[in-house]
Design a protein around this motif. Structure first.
Motif, mmCIF file in Angstrom:
data_model
loop_
_atom_site.group_PDB
_atom_site.id
_atom_site.type_symbol
_atom_site.label_atom_id
_atom_site.label_comp_id
_atom_site.label_asym_id
_atom_site.label_seq_id
_atom_site.Cartn_x
_atom_site.Cartn_y
_atom_site.Cartn_z
ATOM 1 N N TYR A 196 -15.252 -2.326 2.687
ATOM 2 C CA TYR A 196 -14.188 -3.332 2.730
ATOM 3 C C TYR A 196 -13.083 -2.998 1.723
ATOM 4 O O TYR A 196 -11.888 -3.052 2.041
ATOM 5 N N ARG A 197 -13.492 -2.621 0.499
ATOM 6 C CA ARG A 197 -12.508 -2.278 -0.529
ATOM 7 C C ARG A 197 -11.736 -1.016 -0.140
ATOM 8 O O ARG A 197 -10.526 -0.899 -0.388
ATOM 9 N N LYS A 198 -12.435 -0.061 0.470
ATOM 10 C CA LYS A 198 -11.774 1.171 0.882
ATOM 11 C C LYS A 198 -10.738 0.907 1.963
ATOM 12 O O LYS A 198 -9.612 1.422 1.912
ATOM 13 N N VAL A 199 -11.092 0.073 2.938
ATOM 14 C CA VAL A 199 -10.152 -0.274 4.014
ATOM 15 C C VAL A 199 -8.979 -1.068 3.462
ATOM 16 O O VAL A 199 -7.823 -0.870 3.840
ATOM 17 N N SER A 200 -9.273 -1.987 2.524
ATOM 18 C CA SER A 200 -8.200 -2.807 1.939
ATOM 19 C C SER A 200 -7.205 -1.940 1.187
ATOM 20 O O SER A 200 -5.982 -2.129 1.292
ATOM 21 N N LYS A 201 -7.710 -0.963 0.411
ATOM 22 C CA LYS A 201 -6.814 -0.071 -0.317
ATOM 23 C C LYS A 201 -5.973 0.764 0.630
ATOM 24 O O LYS A 201 -4.783 1.008 0.380
ATOM 25 N N ALA A 202 -6.579 1.213 1.733
ATOM 26 C CA ALA A 202 -5.829 2.006 2.707
ATOM 27 C C ALA A 202 -4.723 1.174 3.340
ATOM 28 O O ALA A 202 -3.586 1.650 3.540
ATOM 29 N N GLU A 203 -5.030 -0.088 3.656
ATOM 30 C CA GLU A 203 -4.018 -0.966 4.238
ATOM 31 C C GLU A 203 -2.906 -1.255 3.241
ATOM 32 O O GLU A 203 -1.717 -1.284 3.596
ATOM 33 N N GLU A 204 -3.264 -1.474 1.973
ATOM 34 C CA GLU A 204 -2.253 -1.725 0.953
ATOM 35 C C GLU A 204 -1.346 -0.514 0.777
ATOM 36 O O GLU A 204 -0.116 -0.643 0.647
ATOM 37 N N ALA A 205 -1.957 0.679 0.771
ATOM 38 C CA ALA A 205 -1.156 1.893 0.624
ATOM 39 C C ALA A 205 -0.206 2.072 1.802
ATOM 40 O O ALA A 205 0.975 2.440 1.639
ATOM 41 N N ALA A 206 -0.717 1.810 3.017
ATOM 42 C CA ALA A 206 0.141 1.935 4.207
ATOM 43 C C ALA A 206 1.275 0.926 4.174
ATOM 44 O O ALA A 206 2.425 1.223 4.538
ATOM 45 N N GLN A 207 0.954 -0.308 3.709
ATOM 46 C CA GLN A 207 1.979 -1.340 3.636
ATOM 47 C C GLN A 207 3.032 -1.001 2.590
ATOM 48 O O GLN A 207 4.233 -1.210 2.805
ATOM 49 N N GLU A 208 2.610 -0.437 1.459
ATOM 50 C CA GLU A 208 3.562 -0.041 0.421
ATOM 51 C C GLU A 208 4.474 1.080 0.922
ATOM 52 O O GLU A 208 5.696 1.078 0.670
ATOM 53 N N ASN A 209 3.902 2.041 1.651
ATOM 54 C CA ASN A 209 4.711 3.136 2.195
ATOM 55 C C ASN A 209 5.746 2.618 3.195
ATOM 56 O O ASN A 209 6.898 3.062 3.221
ATOM 57 N N ALA A 210 5.296 1.652 4.026
ATOM 58 C CA ALA A 210 6.223 1.080 5.004
ATOM 59 C C ALA A 210 7.338 0.309 4.318
ATOM 60 O O ALA A 210 8.518 0.376 4.709
#
Length: 209
Positions: free
Chosen positions: A175-189
């Motif tokens: 869950y934490r790994k997926v959340s970090k990936a989503e946060e990183a993708a959102q920051e890049n966007a």
């Protein structure tokens, strides 16, 4: 379970190789069941031609030994509280000289003594060899759980707890790994959207001819 299996294999191997195994008797019986009092006295090579006499005694708590059974070429049951409730379970070679008490009661708790006397049948002299086995028998009203099954049940619960904790840790990690990936993708966007439109063309990767 492993210990019990090893014991069975050792005893089985002993019987298959014609070796006498002096196994101790069980010491707990359940009221109303038949209890075999195991008494094994393995013969030595020179004792094969000896005649055997077996005497069984019973001693209640705080009491004295009283004869209850005897084997002297023939079976003989002494008058006692066990009258009519004793069965001979000895082997033909007289190495196993066990008896069975039928329909045990709570009053049958006590110390049982198995005396074995062997008289050597030599031409010149007839020496005697004697041995004894003591069985401290306790009769209970109901059967308790087997120790091996209790250990197995405890190990099963420990394994279930371990697997549950491991599963929870894996779920939290994923869950934490997926959340970090989503946060990183959102920051890049967000960063990409913040770039002026005239500069977005420069973000394209040049293609080599």
């Amino acid at each position: 379970l492993l210990w019990a299996s090893s014991l069975v294999l050792v005893v089985w191997a002993g019987f298959c190789s014609a070796v006498c195994v002096e196994v101790p008797s069980e010491t707990e019986a359940v009221q109303g069941t038949d209890m075999k009092l195991l008494c094994i006295s393995c013969m030595k090579r020179e004792e094969v031609t000896a005649s055997t006499v077996v005497e069984w005694f019973y001693r209640p708590e705080g009491g004295k030994d009283e004869p209850i059974y005897e084997y002297r070429k023939t079976n003989h049951e002494f008058p006692s509280r066990f009258s009519g409730r004793i069965q001979w379970n000895g082997s033909k070679d007289m190495q196993d000289v066990s008896i069975t008490v039928v329909n045990v009661t709570l009053n049958d708790s006590g110390i049982y003594t198995c005396n074995i006397t062997r008289e050597f049948e030599f031409e010149i002299h007839r020496p005697l060899f004697t041995s004894s086995r003591l069985i401290h028998l306790t009769v209970v009203e109901e059967a308790g759980e087997d120790f091996t099954s209790v250990i197995s049940e405890i190990m099963m619960y420990i394994l279930l707890v371990f697997l549950t904790l491991w599963l929870l840790i894996e779920m939290v990690y994923c869950y934490r790994k997926v959340s970090k990936a989503e946060e990183a993708a959102q920051e890049n966007a967000t960063d990409y959207l913040a770039i002026p439109s005239e500069n977005k063309e420069n973000c394209a990767v040049p293609v080599e001819e």
